[in-house]
Design a protein around this motif. Structure first.
Motif, short mmCIF file in Angstrom:
data_model
loop_
_atom_site.label_atom_id
_atom_site.label_comp_id
_atom_site.label_asym_id
_atom_site.label_seq_id
_atom_site.Cartn_x
_atom_site.Cartn_y
_atom_site.Cartn_z
N ILE A 11 33.41 32.06 2.75
CA ILE A 11 32.52 31.88 3.89
C ILE A 11 32.18 30.40 3.93
CG2 ILE A 11 30.21 32.34 4.78
CD1 ILE A 11 30.39 35.12 3.52
N ASN A 12 32.27 29.78 5.10
CA ASN A 12 31.95 28.37 5.25
C ASN A 12 30.61 28.25 5.97
OD1 ASN A 12 31.75 25.64 5.90
ND2 ASN A 12 33.95 25.42 6.09
N VAL A 13 29.66 27.61 5.30
CA VAL A 13 28.32 27.39 5.85
C VAL A 13 28.18 25.88 6.05
CG1 VAL A 13 25.85 27.59 5.41
CG2 VAL A 13 27.42 29.34 4.54
N PHE A 14 27.76 25.46 7.23
CA PHE A 14 27.48 24.03 7.39
C PHE A 14 26.07 23.87 7.91
CE2 PHE A 14 28.82 24.88 11.71
CZ PHE A 14 28.04 24.03 12.47
N THR A 15 25.45 22.78 7.48
CA THR A 15 24.07 22.51 7.86
C THR A 15 23.97 21.05 8.31
OG1 THR A 15 23.39 23.98 6.07
CG2 THR A 15 21.68 22.61 7.07
N PRO A 16 23.50 20.79 9.51
CA PRO A 16 23.25 19.40 9.89
C PRO A 16 22.17 18.82 8.97
CG PRO A 16 23.19 20.85 11.81
CD PRO A 16 23.21 21.72 10.59
N ILE A 17 22.48 17.70 8.33
CA ILE A 17 21.50 17.14 7.39
C ILE A 17 20.94 15.80 7.86
CG2 ILE A 17 22.39 18.37 5.38
CD1 ILE A 17 23.84 15.78 4.58
N ARG A 18 21.42 15.29 8.97
CA ARG A 18 20.86 14.06 9.53
C ARG A 18 19.60 14.44 10.30
NH1 ARG A 18 22.93 10.74 14.41
NH2 ARG A 18 21.75 8.85 14.17
N VAL A 19 18.46 14.24 9.68
CA VAL A 19 17.20 14.72 10.24
C VAL A 19 16.24 13.56 10.47
CG1 VAL A 19 17.43 17.04 9.29
CG2 VAL A 19 16.37 15.26 7.91
N PRO A 20 15.35 13.70 11.44
CA PRO A 20 14.48 12.57 11.83
C PRO A 20 13.27 12.33 10.94
CG PRO A 20 14.09 14.45 13.26
CD PRO A 20 15.22 14.83 12.35
N SER A 21 12.89 13.31 10.09
CA SER A 21 11.65 13.13 9.32
C SER A 21 11.72 13.88 8.00
CB SER A 21 10.45 13.65 10.12
OG SER A 21 10.57 15.06 10.26
N ALA A 22 10.78 13.57 7.11
CA ALA A 22 10.72 14.25 5.82
C ALA A 22 10.46 15.74 6.00
CB ALA A 22 9.63 13.62 4.95
N GLY A 23 9.65 16.11 6.97
CA GLY A 23 9.39 17.52 7.22
C GLY A 23 10.66 18.24 7.65
N ALA A 24 11.44 17.59 8.50
CA ALA A 24 12.71 18.18 8.94
C ALA A 24 13.70 18.24 7.78
CB ALA A 24 13.28 17.38 10.09
N GLU A 25 13.63 17.25 6.88
CA GLU A 25 14.49 17.28 5.70
C GLU A 25 14.17 18.49 4.83
OE1 GLU A 25 14.98 14.92 1.53
OE2 GLU A 25 14.48 13.70 3.27
N SER A 26 12.90 18.78 4.63
CA SER A 26 12.51 19.96 3.85
C SER A 26 13.02 21.23 4.50
CB SER A 26 10.99 20.03 3.71
OG SER A 26 10.51 18.93 2.99
N GLU A 27 12.94 21.28 5.82
CA GLU A 27 13.45 22.44 6.55
C GLU A 27 14.97 22.58 6.38
OE1 GLU A 27 12.21 22.29 10.64
OE2 GLU A 27 10.09 22.08 10.07
N ALA A 28 15.68 21.45 6.41
CA ALA A 28 17.14 21.48 6.23
C ALA A 28 17.50 21.97 4.83
CB ALA A 28 17.74 20.10 6.49
N ILE A 29 16.76 21.49 3.82
CA ILE A 29 17.02 21.91 2.43
C ILE A 29 16.75 23.41 2.30
CG2 ILE A 29 16.24 21.69 0.04
CD1 ILE A 29 17.98 19.31 0.98
N ALA A 30 15.68 23.90 2.91
CA ALA A 30 15.37 25.33 2.88
C ALA A 30 16.46 26.14 3.59
CB ALA A 30 14.01 25.60 3.50
N ALA A 31 16.97 25.61 4.70
CA ALA A 31 18.04 26.30 5.43
C ALA A 31 19.32 26.36 4.61
CB ALA A 31 18.30 25.60 6.76
N ILE A 32 19.62 25.30 3.88
CA ILE A 32 20.79 25.29 2.99
C ILE A 32 20.63 26.36 1.93
CG2 ILE A 32 22.03 23.95 1.24
CD1 ILE A 32 21.16 21.43 2.94
N ARG A 33 19.48 26.36 1.26
CA ARG A 33 19.21 27.34 0.20
C ARG A 33 19.36 28.75 0.74
NH1 ARG A 33 14.63 25.45 -1.11
NH2 ARG A 33 15.45 24.02 -2.65
N GLN A 34 18.76 29.03 1.88
CA GLN A 34 18.79 30.37 2.46
C GLN A 34 20.19 30.75 2.92
OE1 GLN A 34 16.31 30.85 5.92
NE2 GLN A 34 16.53 33.06 5.93
N GLY A 35 20.87 29.86 3.64
CA GLY A 35 22.19 30.16 4.18
C GLY A 35 23.24 30.37 3.11
N VAL A 36 23.27 29.48 2.12
CA VAL A 36 24.27 29.60 1.06
C VAL A 36 23.99 30.83 0.19
CG1 VAL A 36 25.22 28.50 -1.01
CG2 VAL A 36 24.83 27.15 1.06
N SER A 37 22.73 31.07 -0.14
CA SER A 37 22.37 32.26 -0.94
C SER A 37 22.77 33.55 -0.23
CB SER A 37 20.87 32.28 -1.23
OG SER A 37 20.51 31.19 -2.03
#
Length: 195
Positions: A11-37
């Protein structure tokens, strides 16, 4: 001994990681954790791609890669999603990920390069020299916008390199290229037409 992988199985999961703020970065990291898991629950082999990594701060890329591996990704792809990276920049990014991510040895490092600047093949091959073990490419370089790295060019370059190898049977590629070109109503890459 490394086991042979079936490339249609993960399964290939991709997540846009170019984010405008630290809050969005935390959301991206959470999305990676959730999607890959989640993907890992359904498939033994999960590939995660750091979409737009070449235009993202290196610290964010490294955190994202580490998170994806901790969450179960066994293949990590560093793409040049927009085809904007010069070879020296792309190699430096891939090498930095390999040097800075502490659990990178738990995954196969891959690249996926777009050809907007005409550097997809060159960037893909150069990345092999800094630890990449999988090049994602396509027949005749077909892909979005200007295309992707070209399968036949990548295989030919690997076949002539003393340190790298592939199991692709190169003798079948010209016929495959011609068939795909006919079906896509396109021409094989210019370099091969001149050869």
């Amino acid at each position: 001994m490394r086991r042979w992988r079936q490339h249609w199985n993960p399964i290939n999961v991709f997540t846009p990681i170019r984010v405008p703020s630290a809050g969005a970065e935390s959301e991206a990291i959470a999305a990676i954790r959730q999607g890959v898991s989640l993907a890992r629950r359904y498939c033994e082999e999960v590939e995660w791609s750091a979409f737009d990594a070449t235009r993202c701060p290196l610290d964010v890329v490294c955190r994202a890669v580490e998170t994806a591996i901790c969450s179960g990704a066994s293949i990590i792809t560093i793409p040049d999603s927009m085809g904007v990276a010069r070879t020296s920049e792309f190699v430096a990014l891939v090498k930095s990920v390999g040097d800075r991510v502490p659990n990178i040895d738990q995954a196969t490092l891959a690249v996926h390069c777009h050809n907007d600047l005409g550097l997809a093949d060159e960037n893909s091959l150069a990345a092999l020299t800094v630890g990449v073990r999988q090049v994602e490419c396509s027949v005749n370089g077909l892909g979005a916008r200007a295309g992707n790295a070209d399968l036949e060019a990548i295989v030919a370059a690997i076949a002539s390199h003393p340190k790298f190898h592939t199991r692709v049977q190169a003798a079948h590629l010209p016929a495959l290229s011609a068939q795909v070109a006919a079906l896509a109503q396109s021409r094989p890459p210019k370099a091969r037409l001149e050869a």
